[in-house]
Design a protein around this motif. Structure first.
Motif, short mmCIF file in Angstrom:
data_model
loop_
_atom_site.label_atom_id
_atom_site.label_comp_id
_atom_site.label_asym_id
_atom_site.label_seq_id
_atom_site.Cartn_x
_atom_site.Cartn_y
_atom_site.Cartn_z
N ARG A 1 0.86 -1.18 0.00
CA ARG A 1 0.00 0.00 0.00
C ARG A 1 0.90 1.24 0.00
NH1 ARG A 1 -5.33 1.42 1.61
NH2 ARG A 1 -5.73 -0.78 2.02
N GLU B 1 0.16 4.96 -0.41
CA GLU B 1 -1.00 5.85 -0.47
C GLU B 1 -0.63 7.22 0.08
OE1 GLU B 1 -5.75 5.76 0.70
OE2 GLU B 1 -4.39 4.24 1.48
N LYS C 1 -0.89 11.13 1.01
CA LYS C 1 -2.02 11.82 1.63
C LYS C 1 -2.93 12.47 0.59
CE LYS C 1 -3.02 15.53 4.94
NZ LYS C 1 -2.43 16.54 5.85
N TYR D 1 -5.50 -6.07 18.79
CA TYR D 1 -4.41 -5.89 17.83
C TYR D 1 -3.32 -6.94 18.09
CZ TYR D 1 -6.30 -1.28 16.67
OH TYR D 1 -7.11 -0.26 16.26
N CYS E 1 -0.11 -6.72 7.75
CA CYS E 1 0.33 -5.39 8.21
C CYS E 1 -0.37 -4.26 7.46
CB CYS E 1 1.84 -5.26 8.04
SG CYS E 1 2.80 -6.32 9.13
N GLN E 2 -0.95 -4.54 6.31
CA GLN E 2 -1.67 -3.49 5.57
C GLN E 2 -3.02 -3.17 6.20
OE1 GLN E 2 -0.39 -1.70 3.27
NE2 GLN E 2 1.47 -2.90 3.02
N ARG E 3 -3.55 -4.11 6.97
CA ARG E 3 -4.87 -3.89 7.56
C ARG E 3 -4.77 -2.81 8.63
NH1 ARG E 3 -9.04 -5.90 4.86
NH2 ARG E 3 -10.18 -5.67 6.83
N PRO E 4 -5.62 -1.81 8.57
CA PRO E 4 -5.49 -0.69 9.51
C PRO E 4 -5.83 -1.04 10.95
CG PRO E 4 -7.47 -0.45 8.15
CD PRO E 4 -6.71 -1.62 7.60
N ASP E 5 -6.59 -2.10 11.17
CA ASP E 5 -7.04 -2.41 12.53
C ASP E 5 -6.52 -3.76 13.02
OD1 ASP E 5 -8.45 -3.78 10.67
OD2 ASP E 5 -10.39 -3.65 11.70
N ARG F 1 1.38 -0.04 12.55
CA ARG F 1 1.13 -0.64 11.23
C ARG F 1 2.14 -0.18 10.19
NH1 ARG F 1 -3.56 1.08 7.14
NH2 ARG F 1 -2.04 2.76 6.97
N ASP F 2 2.37 1.12 10.12
CA ASP F 2 3.25 1.65 9.07
C ASP F 2 4.67 1.10 9.21
OD1 ASP F 2 1.14 3.05 8.08
OD2 ASP F 2 1.68 4.94 9.07
#
Length: 885
Positions: free
Chosen positions: A65, A67, A69, A396, A433-437, A442-443
């Protein structure tokens, strides 16, 4: 307000559909395109970034990902694409005909039906999807684009007959690897592209092909999904594949999708089968050939569908909705995918009963939707999903736990299969790790996963290149048909011969040897490449040597050496003034003019090395002179055979008339007591030159010292003297001094020559000692010339006066006996070495019969003051000593 336009741009490969979609998206304020492969998404991402800049473009796939801003343009895989298009002004879906695919068709069907742009929607794909698209979307604007170039069937070919810039398609990793291995051996190698490769590995492999480092690429059917390559021919290693349920023959439309990779823009392409690759079904039928060439295929009538937004009241409701059938006749229920199979399996587990509420049910379904990147199957993948769900139940996954799992995979050791397994595993963690939750930090964790995947991809690329690309053969295949003068061969300082940056062998002196690590099948090609460039390379080598004065070239035992290589040999007999050289056959590779110039330079250098042999040449010329008698010529030949030295017993002196000796002395011959020799040849320079020329193979003392320690074999120019060796001319000086001392002794004054042979005399050995000879060596050396040492006896007890000094006697061997003593012998050591054969018996007076008593008054001659038959008192001890000796 009119409805947003929905356009279907359909047609075969190489019609510019993807290029058109990119242009249309960039013309809008925002946009998104969904692709069938993340490899294709990454390729288009790079192109759009070049147009719009990094800050305006996003890449979203399951594992990656990017992405920014303020991103306005999104390149995604179909699975990662928003269901409704995300509110973008432009939305496109590529390869919509994949809606008929058993495994992923329901994803493309949902995007075809629901992904819409605010201003424009574009559906890209094969013309086979036209009827079903028109049926499902009645108001669609249909456009069919013709192929830019012609695609023709070229028949079946063997691997060795494949044209350059060909792609070979296989349907299993084993088949891909075996074909790539054969191409490495016979054609220099191949790039390898498979769907399981990471984008980095795929891009670097494609770059090998696009840059011309290899002329072949071996791929799975993933090559048919939009990869833009400069391919002129596509060869099918097989026409059947396993589709997840059974092994089946490809449909003509699928064949065309792959074959259509041949030809770019307006360059025509061809396709055909590959013979001998293990694919028994790799033969096109007439109907298939016609369909592919004319782009006429059976239209798609059914698309696979699955509920894209199930209800999340419970796990059972989710399964029920995902298993429900479609309402339209153009749609068919999708076969059970692995995500639904895992959900069914885990729904029976005890922990599933505790999953309550829409949020938890949705979260559980998202965990079950984790792709099986490792292709491990339902059971194994379900266990991994179970562990993941247990970790996520608390909210998490801890960053430390994820970092540890990522670190376990961060090793580049192993072969291709191991590295592919690690890449598949790291792709799972990259997806997580791409999943936000799902993951804390995560980053950071996503960046770590991408970094590990990049390192593993680099290592996999290296393994693939090492195994399937023979750069050296590939380079040679491109150049061997060219003008030899244009072959890009260079010579390194260490002698390595390079074609571009690939070593083909080593040049040692003028000898070319093929790289010992080269495969047996490559040796003929390497030898051919080397021989084409050798004349030019060797001529430059020879010229460089001549300019440097032949530095590094030596003469050793008749061989002209450059380092460890013999480049010429002296032919015998050797004339120092005009040496004859026989060049080594390696010099035959030199051009004629360069060879002659180099051999002339070598001859001049050898003549310089042999200049100290002028005395030897003088003897050679004298042996052929008309002024030499036959006996003198015979002696000279013996002297030449002895390389300037011959012992008297082997010289043939018994037949040499005395009148011939002046002539021999005039040409530098010395007649010594034991040896006949040429003093000029006993100097260091001539002896070294004879050794270099191979005239005399005996060991030498390079300084030609007067005295050296004894050694075996006997060095040239020396004769033995006990534990030492003395140079023959120095030995002759000592013999001459001994004879002069004898001539001045009492016996010489008395005039009785016969008595003088054994008469004692005094010898000053200072000259011998000054040369380094020890007393024992002096006695042994002089003993070889017939001189016997007589040790002076001390005075008897009670006697007065000076002790008797050491004296010498000259007792030469009888005629016919061997002249000179062998090494390690001396006076008294053997009979014949300066001793009389009556040793141990009493001596008889002159004139007396041996063994008979002498008569009265017949004793030794008396002095004036001595009575008859009574020795003088002062000579009593000497007489006794003489008798005992």
């Amino acid at each position: 307000m009119s409805a947003p336009a929905i356009k279907a741009v359909l047609g075969p490969t190489n019609t510019g559909k993807t290029h058109l979609a990119i242009e249309r998206m960039c013309a809008h304020s925002s946009g998104a395109i969904g692709f069938p492969l993340r490899l294709l998404a990454r390729e288009v991402y790079d192109r759009v970034v070049a147009i719009k800049g990094e800050k305006a473009v996003a890449l979203i796939t399951g594992e990656e990902r990017i992405e920014p801003k303020d991103a306005r343009y999104f390149l995604c895989t179909a699975e990662a694409m928003p269901h409704d298009g995300g509110g973008h002004a432009f939305v496109a879906v590529d390869e919509v005909q994949l809606a008929a695919d058993r495994e992923r068709g329901h994803i493309f069907t949902d995007r075809l039906l629901n992904a819409r742009g605010r201003e424009e929607t574009m559906l890209l794909g094969s013309a086979t999807a036209a009827p079903v698209i028109r049926s499902l979307i009645p108001h669609v604007e249909m456009t069919e684009r013709p192929r830019f170039s012609t695609l023709t069937h070229a028949g079946a070919k063997k691997l060795s007959r494949l044209p350059k810039r060909s792609a070979v398609v296989g349907f299993s990793s084993d088949q891909v690897y075996s074909i790539a291995e054969m191409l490495r051996r016979h054609r220099g190698g191949a790039a390898v592209v498979m769907g399981a490769l990471s984008p980095e590995t795929r891009n670097r492999q494609v770059e090998l092909f696009q840059n011309g480092e290899v002329d072949y690429i071996v791929a799975t059917d993933a090559i048919g999904m939009g990869l833009n390559l400069d391919v002129t021919h596509v060869a099918f290693a097989s026409l059947a594949k396993f589709d997840g349920v059974k092994r089946r023959r490809l449909m003509p439309a699928e064949m065309a999708q792959i074959a259509g990779r041949a030809g770019r823009h307006h360059r025509d392409g061809s396709f055909g089968a590959l013979i001998g690759a293990g694919g028994q079904d790799a033969e096109f039928t007439e109907e298939e050939i016609y369909a592919i060439e004319e782009h006429r295929f059976q239209p798609i009538t059914k698309l696979f569908w699955r509920e894209p937004e199930p209800r999340f009241d419970s796990v059972g409701v989710v399964i029920e909705d995902l298993s429900a059938g479609p309402g339209e006749r153009e749609l068919a229920p999708a076969p059970e995918a692995i995500d639904l199979a895992v959900l069914r399996k885990l729904a029976d587990q005890p922990f599933a009963r505790a999953i309550r509420g829409p949020a938890n049910v949705r979260r559980f379904w998202e965990v079950c939707s984790l792709p099986d990147f490792r292709a491990s199957g339902v059971d194994t993948h379900a266990r991994f999903v179970t562990r993941l769900w247990q970790d996520l139940r608390q909210g998490y996954i801890g960053a430390d736990y994820v970092a540890a799992r990522i670190a376990e995979l961060d090793t580049v050791r192993g072969d291709i299969a191991i590295l592919q397994g690690r890449i598949a595993a790291i792709r799972s963690w990259a997806y997580i790790c791409q999943r936000p939750d799902w993951v804390l930090a995560r980053d950071e964790m996503a960046a770590r996963a991408r970094a590990v995947e990049a390192r593993l991809s680099d290592a996999l690329h290296m393994r693939l290149t090492e195994r399937f690309v023979n750069r050296r053969t590939s380079v040679l295949m491109k150049h061997l048909g060219n003008d030899p003068a244009l072959l890009p061969i260079s010579l390194e300082d260490d002698g390595t011969l390079l074609v571009e940056d690939q070593a083909i062998g080593k040049l040692e002196g003028f000898r070319f040897s093929i790289d010992p690590h080269a495969a047996a099948g490559d040796r003929k090609m390497l030898l051919s490449a080397g021989e084409k460039a050798l004349p030019r390379i060797l001529a430059a080598q020879a010229e460089k040597l001549r300019e440097n004065g032949l530095a590094g070239i030596t003469l050793d035992n008749g061989r002209v050496m450059w380092g460890s290589q013999e480049i010429a040999r002296l032919e015998h007999p050797v004339d120092p003034a005009e040496p004859r050289l026989k060049p080594a056959r390696e010099l035959d590779r030199l051009p004629d003019g360069a060879r002659e110039a180099f051999v002339d330079a070598l001859t001049a250098k050898v003549r310089e090395w042999l200049a100290p042999l002028e005395p030897l040449r003088k003897l050679q010329l004298a042996s052929k002179s008309e002024d030499a008698t036959s006996w003198a010529r015979a002696l000279l030949l013996n002297l030449l055979d002895g390389h300037g030295i011959v012992t008297r017993e082997h010289a043939g002196l018994e037949n040499l008339p005395k009148e011939a000796r002046p002539y021999l002395r005039k040409v530098g011959v010395v007649f010594g007591a034991l040896d006949i020799f040429a003093p000029a040849l006993l100097k260091p320079a001539p002896r070294i030159a004879m050794k270099q020329a191979g005239i005399d193979s005996r060991p030498i003392d390079e300084a030609m010292r007067s005295v050296v320690p004894a050694s075996s074999p006997l060095p040239a120019g020396y004769r033995p003297a006990g534990e030492q060796l003395v140079r023959v001319d120095i030995a002759e000086k000592l013999f001459k001094q001994a004879h002069e001392a004898r001539a001045k002794g009492p016996a010489a004054k008395g005039g009785n020559e016969k008595r003088g042979r054994g008469a004692p005399f005094m010898l000053d050995t200072a000259l011998a000692v000054s040369t380094g000879l020890t007393p024992d060596s002096i006695r042994r050396l002089l003993g070889a010339a017939g001189f016997r040492f007589v040790e002076g006896k001390p005075l008897a007890e009670g006697a007065f006066g000076p002790a008797l000094p050491d004296r010498w006697r000259w007792l030469p061997q009888r005629a016919g006996a061997r002249a000179g003593a062998r090494a390690g012998t001396g006076p008294g050591a053997r009979r014949g070495d300066g001793e009389r054969r009556t040793q141990g018996k009493p001596r008889h007076a002159k004139g007396g019969a041996k063994g008979k008593p002498q008569g009265k008054g017949r004793g030794p001659k008396q002095g004036a003051n001595t009575k008859p038959n009574e020795p003088r008192p002062e000579n009593a001890f000497a007489a006794l000593k003489d008798m005992l000796s």
